[in-house]
Design an enzyme around this catalytic site. Sequence first.
Site, PDB file in Angstrom:
ATOM      1  CE  LYS A  44      -3.963   2.001   2.502  1.00 28.69           C
ATOM      2  NZ  LYS A  44      -4.881   1.828   3.648  1.00 28.69           N
ATOM      3  CB  SER A  91      -8.365   0.709   5.614  1.00 25.13           C
ATOM      4  OG  SER A  91      -9.107   1.897   5.747  1.00 25.13           O
ATOM      5  CB  SER A 121      -8.175   3.550   2.623  1.00 25.33           C
ATOM      6  OG  SER A 121      -7.315   3.035   3.624  1.00 25.33           O
TER       7      SER A 121
END
EC number: 6.3.5.7
Length: 423
Positions: free
Chosen positions: A28, A127, A103
Amino acid sequence: MSLNAFITETTIQGAADGPLDGTTVAVKDNISTKGVPTTCGSKMLADYEPPYNATVVEDLLAAGGTIVGKTNMDEFGMGTTTETSYFGPTKNPVDETRVPGGSSGGSAAAVANGDADLALGSDTGGSVRAPAAYCGVVGLKPTYGLVSRYGLVAYANSLEQIGPIAPTVEGAAELLDVIAGPDEHDGTTRDAGADADYASAATGDVDGLTIGVPQELTDGADDRVVERFEAALADLRAEGATTVDVALPSCEYAVAAYYVIAMSEASSNLARFDGVRYGTGGGFDGNWNETFADARADGFGDEVTRRILLGTYALSAGYHDKYYKQAQEARAWVKQDFDETFADVDVVASPTMPVLPPKLGESLDDPVQMYLADANTTPANLANLPAISVPAGDADGLPVGVQLVGPKFGEETIINAAAAVEQ
């Protein structure tokens, strides 16, 4: 790349051997990678290259993993759909007209699409688990302090953890084995994961396991989601587990408490992005306040701006007691509820997400709808507990995830239960 799962594609080769030798891993884009852009999905950091690796990145490389790219995400982790990214939305590989969750949507989409064997995400209020549920993969949020946050660009320090995303429960557990453990660079880490063997826990043997089912986390959920959840519980009972009703009345206030706390911490953490030390420059015309304001207005998207403003408001002198203090009291209540519940049960189960993946664009005009989608995932962050999302079939062709929450450092228990759901 048709899914827009990656912001940066690269190859960072790991050690010659190790448990992840031959394994590709997506990371990420809020996890620092030395000399490789780490944008947090924001214009503010579009050109930022960290001078060091996050501890989890060092762990990956030492274990022989090969990093294949930095994945798309909601800007600074603020979102549930991976649509607030400066670099555009990520599409769900199951249905490209729908969101992948957020996210960490790029990480989940990359794994679900086969672009990476494993991925790392970060989980502040769901997330890792939300995109795992929406993309039909496994996502695990560790206990707060099990995995180092050194090198993670902070959104809400007291809530977030780095966690694995994988096609299988065993795969997620294997990645957790690599990244878990104490770190001298992160004073919040604990020794709990140093000698654990999480992959070996993925047996699926739930005979004698007691599973608590809180009505608060199924009320209001889509009927199709509840149907798949109930089917998963029936399968667990068939394997020897017992399900019992439990009460978590504090969870009614979890979303509100979570957003007050997270936004308040964000308003502090993101103050450093002023165009001088980090981020796009404000031009330095006029006074400093104008320069900072110009830089932040240019560098932050609408959702990040909204959360900074709300967080600053909640911390302000006239409203601190009304909002932030009450949110912390609600958080303490959530922790107490879970502590009391785990005196009687081994894990707590719920649907991961109360709804099926929305269409792209549906949530952007209604942020409250986006916030409420976190109803089932935020309690684990408030209580600093481990939680895993595991696929439990589909409804109308769209993935449904089951969430299993365990007591602090009870990762092995939830991994075992998740393996049973998977089977």
